[in-house]
Design an enzyme around this catalytic site. Sequence first.
Site: not given
Ligand code: NAD
Length: 345
Positions: A128-130, A153, A157
């Site tokens: 993430t950009d965070e 968080y 990351k």
């Molecule tokens: P989300 O919370 O919707 O999904 C996370 C998934 O990971 C869920 O299905 C959860 O069950 C699974 N999970 C959590 N802990 C786990 C574990 N211990 N073992 C196996 N599975 C596990 O998140 P998202 O928004 O889809 O984000 C996905 C990735 O993208 C993350 O790494 C996040 O940091 C990154 N990201 C998200 C955004 C955003 O805007 N949502 C932006 C940039 C990066």
Amino acid sequence: MRVAVTGGAGFIGSAVVRHLVCDRGAEVLTIDKLTYAGNRANLVQVEASPLHNFSQTDICDAAALRSALLDFQPDAIIHLAAESHVDRSIDGPGAFISTNVVGTYNLLQVARELVGKVSELRFVHVSTDEVYGALGADGAFTEGSAYRPNSPYSASKAASDHLARAWFATYDLPVMVTNCSNNYGPYQFPEKMIPLTILNAHARRPLTIYGDGLQVRDWLHVDDHVTGLMRVLDDGRPGQVYNIGASCEMTNLALVDRLISEVAAQTNADAGELARLKTHVPDRPAHDRRYAIDATKVRRELNWAPRRGFDSGLRETVAWYLANGAWCARATGVYAGKRLGLRSI
Ligand code: NAD
């Protein structure tokens, strides 16, 4: 191609899995613990496909993770499993350290074992950009920006990004790291701002705005994130970092106003009535003021460009949440919308 996708039952992960199975014909192993944020219903389009395999595995369980991956023998790993909600990280940082840091370590270690067993392993670590912290009024994060995470968080990351980098440098593991801006689209768990505001406006519940609402976020449609991840998977250079974003900056307040207009238009509601639901609440501790991504590198080197316009993307996103009541009801059954992430609680 055989691709293992961790977190594949989540918001972005399920979009990656749908794309890989339906558009690319890849064989996929979804690895997901199914926390509150994971939902098999997000994978309904691929459940019946012989190309899709599902393993309910916690990436913190090193032995189970190793067994699932060595059994599947992927050519590629796309790592999205994470605890992902900043407010929850304030209330309970432990789960973020376990999954985002220790879980990533477990995955990197198994990936080392896979190198040599499969012809050319590729590993995309999704971040993430965070991790870069907060910007002032000007500028944008580049791949060279310093890491200055402010929330549990983003700190977790950031730690996982450092592990990915070190495993490349030390063990030659072919890892690429992506740092992406805020995503929006269907299947996002409604604790996050866009789906939460849509559902609250539709149900005439208060539309909470943290602080003055003038925090700036840079929005990207989840499908554009997926195409960016595919460009990195296919042609990214191991050891490199790629920032992904669409230069679509907006204050949270402006975004809530756009969501109000859209919900009003699509449900024949009175926009003025919905606007009166806006409720300012105390700001999130250490709330980053502004994020913006400079995506020049991924655009130039990998010829990536976002395709979804924000207006149409947001309109379709609002329509999706309004049309998928059963999916939303399941999610709101898990999380009723209570304010999270106040340090004093
Ligand atoms: P989300 O919370 O919707 O999904 C996370 C998934 O990971 C869920 O299905 C959860 O069950 C699974 N999970 C959590 N802990 C786990 C574990 N211990 N073992 C196996 N599975 C596990 O998140 P998202 O928004 O889809 O984000 C996905 C990735 O993208 C993350 O790494 C996040 O940091 C990154 N990201 C998200 C955004 C955003 O805007 N949502 C932006 C940039 C990066």
